[in-house]
Design an enzyme around this catalytic site. Structure first.
Site, PDB file in Angstrom:
ATOM      1  N   GLU A   1       0.802  -1.214   0.000  1.00 14.02           N
ATOM      2  CA  GLU A   1       0.000   0.000   0.000  1.00 14.02           C
ATOM      3  C   GLU A   1       0.842   1.274   0.000  1.00 14.02           C
ATOM      4  OE1 GLU A   1      -2.595  -0.650   3.328  1.00 14.02           O
ATOM      5  OE2 GLU A   1      -4.108  -1.626   2.077  1.00 14.02           O
TER       6      GLU A   1
ATOM      7  N   GLU B   1       6.883 -21.845   8.310  1.00 11.29           N
ATOM      8  CA  GLU B   1       7.429 -20.912   9.300  1.00 11.29           C
ATOM      9  C   GLU B   1       8.507 -21.569  10.162  1.00 11.29           C
ATOM     10  OE1 GLU B   1       4.730 -20.992  13.267  1.00 11.29           O
ATOM     11  OE2 GLU B   1       3.764 -20.090  11.525  1.00 11.29           O
TER      12      GLU B   1
END
Length: 304
Positions: free
Chosen positions: A87, A118
């Site tokens: 963004e 992960e």
């Protein structure tokens, strides 16, 4: 980093006494409970304000000297980092490489759960190497429970390369320690749905990242007052926003504002500087460059 097989003691894994009857609540009661619990996310960010302020200052300083900002995480934490990074270009007209999000599992993990990835610290190290991170850069490791090996591996590799490192987690330091230059703890308490850190922990993380990236861009001169004067005019909505900014700040009508915007090459910042100084586009380009793109500093210098 604590033993991953003994995570039950972590704050993010605790059972919330306020939601023990979650499956018995009406829809309205459920909404009210979530709303009440979400207040803790605001409080958690407020409690970390000193660390967030330091993160803004150090990151802005690094970016002024040619550095980049990286967010790195897995699962929800990784997705939030990628979202914040994505963004920045449309909001602040920043180059895509300036703020980057790294998620365990890559782009595919944005739309399909890849939480097993992960656990690979070596993948985190590899991500740092692949992006050729240096002492100029800033790396923010995001992990709600604080134990994610992918994140710790990345932060350790970044520290070895001399980068500024920031750790962001939702557990206290006495539960999970981390080696980082800045340690941000967003302590939201136990989740409404036990262990589901996409809830309060995710909300607090999103709030903190909003503050961090926006604060950095403000310090880099990409904001005038509270206006996003570096907005990229790439669609009708953003063109309308640009025109309204020009009208509000200059007093021009919409037609005149549109002409000024086109003359500036669709740069609100340049358009404002051209209007306020009477200089042409090239002169304003040079003036802005002299002040590292800071519109207020450029205007002030011309008025002296």
């Amino acid at each position: 980093m604590d033993n991953l097989e003994q995570r039950g003691h972590l704050l993010t894994e605790q059972v919330n006494p306020n939601s023990q009857n979650l499956d018995k609540l009406s829809s309205l009661e459920l909404v009210e409970l979530f709303n009440q619990e979400d207040e803790q996310a605001i409080a958690a960010v407020a409690a970390a304000k000193t660390q967030l302020a330091e993160a803004i200052e150090r990151t802005a300083q690094a970016l002024r000297h040619g550095g980049r900002l990286f967010y790195i995480g897995a699962g929800t934490s990784g997705r939030l980092g990628v979202l914040d990074a994505a963004e920045c270009p449309p909001t602040f007209c920043s180059p895509p490489e300036l703020v980057q999000g790294i998620i365990a599992g890559g782009a595919a993990a944005l739309v399909r759960s890849s939480e097993d990835l992960e656990d690979r610290a070596e993948d985190g190290e590899a991500a740092i190497s692949q992006r050729q991170i240096t002492e100029l850069d800033v790396v923010v490791g995001i992990t709600a429970g604080g134990t994610t090996p992918f994140v710790h591996g990345a932060l350790q590799a970044a520290r070895r390369r001399g980068a500024t490192t920031i750790f962001m987690a939702c557990v206290p330091e006495n539960q999970v320690s981390a080696e980082a230059d800045i340690d941000i703890r967003l302590l939201v308490g136990a989740e409404v749905l036990a262990g589901s850190t996409r809830l309060k922990a995710g909300t607090a993380t999103k709030l903190a990242l909003n503050i961090l990236s926006t604060g950095v861009m403000v310090q880099l001169g990409k904001v005038y007052g509270n206006r996003m004067v570096d907005v990229a005019v790439t669609n009708k909505k953003l063109r309308d926003r640009a025109l309204r900014m020009l009208q509000d700040l200059t007093g021009l009508n919409r037609e005149a504002a549109g002409i000024l915007l086109e003359q500036s090459g669709k740069s609100v910042k340049l358009a404002l500087l051209m209007h306020w100084t009477g200089l042409g586009r090239e002169g304003c380009d040079r003036l802005l460059a002299q002040h590292n793109g800071n519109l207020r500093a450029a205007v002030d210098s011309h008025q002296k």
